[in-house]
Design a protein around this motif. Structure first.
Motif, mmCIF file in Angstrom:
data_model
loop_
_atom_site.group_PDB
_atom_site.id
_atom_site.type_symbol
_atom_site.label_atom_id
_atom_site.label_comp_id
_atom_site.label_asym_id
_atom_site.label_seq_id
_atom_site.Cartn_x
_atom_site.Cartn_y
_atom_site.Cartn_z
ATOM 1 N N VAL A 158 0.836 -1.202 0.000
ATOM 2 C CA VAL A 158 0.000 0.000 0.000
ATOM 3 C C VAL A 158 0.870 1.250 0.000
ATOM 4 N N ILE A 159 1.871 1.267 0.863
ATOM 5 C CA ILE A 159 2.764 2.437 0.930
ATOM 6 C C ILE A 159 3.494 2.624 -0.395
ATOM 7 N N SER B 216 -2.453 -1.679 9.627
ATOM 8 C CA SER B 216 -2.816 -2.676 8.620
ATOM 9 C C SER B 216 -3.033 -2.001 7.273
ATOM 10 N N PRO B 217 -3.014 -2.779 6.179
ATOM 11 C CA PRO B 217 -3.266 -2.192 4.859
ATOM 12 C C PRO B 217 -4.582 -1.432 4.785
ATOM 13 N N LEU C 85 -5.148 2.632 3.959
ATOM 14 C CA LEU C 85 -5.997 3.152 2.883
ATOM 15 C C LEU C 85 -7.020 4.147 3.425
ATOM 16 N N ILE C 86 -7.561 3.858 4.591
ATOM 17 C CA ILE C 86 -8.519 4.781 5.206
ATOM 18 C C ILE C 86 -7.827 6.093 5.564
ATOM 19 N N LEU D 247 -10.725 5.496 -1.481
ATOM 20 C CA LEU D 247 -9.715 4.789 -0.702
ATOM 21 C C LEU D 247 -10.253 4.357 0.663
ATOM 22 N N ARG D 248 -11.100 5.163 1.247
ATOM 23 C CA ARG D 248 -11.697 4.757 2.523
ATOM 24 C C ARG D 248 -12.608 3.544 2.333
ATOM 25 N N SER D 249 -13.366 3.538 1.251
ATOM 26 C CA SER D 249 -14.235 2.384 0.988
ATOM 27 C C SER D 249 -13.402 1.133 0.743
ATOM 28 N N GLY D 250 -12.309 1.284 -0.012
ATOM 29 C CA GLY D 250 -11.423 0.152 -0.245
ATOM 30 C C GLY D 250 -10.788 -0.346 1.033
#
Length: 214
Positions: A10-11, A62-63, A67-68, A90-93
């Motif tokens: 993610v990063i 966590s990933p 994202l959130i 991204l929050r939904s993901g």
């Protein structure tokens, strides 16, 4: 073979997205100047730089939580429509992943599908409206189809990039039906949509990040 992706992925995605958006900022601004406010490149650069800083300051999450955090940061730093749309996406993901430490290709597809659904809901846009959806929806569909057919995550993401870029180019002859560009009516025809362009860059960044961290 299943590929385990995690917080490092993610990063890496966000860092790669920030780098490519920064390098293409002038191009994005030129595209937006033709049919929008002319600030898409500047806004997206500022937003993703802020997200990189936020994620680098967050150790051990966590990933999904990353994202959130990325989405929340974008909402707070990006003007125009892009901040709320990508922030919500991204929050939904991230909520799809919850607190799990890793995720695989199938779950990555669900992350992007949730992001797409959020964008379509918030922006009330569909394919053909000359928006970022024209790049993102084909990418999600291609990723899901290739993975379902047994392709590797890397190859599937390569196909998603091709689909996103084809969708991006397909916006050129369209008349905008959503967003600022829609005010131009037929004058929006003949211009590539800046939101679809930055979305294709973000999907390519995802592909590069995953390939480089698996």
């Amino acid at each position: 073979m299943s590929v385990a992706l995690g917080s490092i992925s993610v990063i890496a995605w966000i860092e790669e997205a920030s780098a490519v958006i920064t390098s293409e900022a002038d191009h994005l601004t030129q595209l937006d100047a033709a049919i929008g406010d002319g600030d898409h490149g500047t806004n997206m650069t500022r937003g993703f730089e802020a997200v990189v800083q936020a994620l680098q300051a967050d150790t051990g999450s966590s990933p999904g939580k990353l994202l959130i955090l990325a989405g929340r940061t974008l909402v707070g730093t990006v003007g125009g429509a892009s901040g709320p749309l990508w922030g919500s996406a991204l929050r939904s993901g991230g909520r799809v992943l919850g607190d799990q430490p890793t995720f695989d290709g199938r779950e990555l597809t669900e992350v992007l599908a949730a992001a797409l659904a959020s964008i379509k809901d918030l922006g009330t846009a569909s394919v053909g409206d000359k928006t970022m959806v024209d790049a993102l929806e084909p990418a999600v569909d291609e990723l899901r189809q290739r993975l379902s057919g047994g392709a590797s995550v890397s190859d599937s993401l390569g196909g998603a990039v091709e689909a996103a870029e084809a969708g991006m180019r397909a916006t050129i002859p369209l008349q905008a039906r959503k967003g600022r560009a829609s005010y131009l009516g037929e004058r929006s025809i003949g211009h590539q949509d800046p939101g679809a362009t930055s979305t294709a860059l973000i999907i390519r960044a995802l592909q590069k990040a995953v390939v480089g961290n698996t």
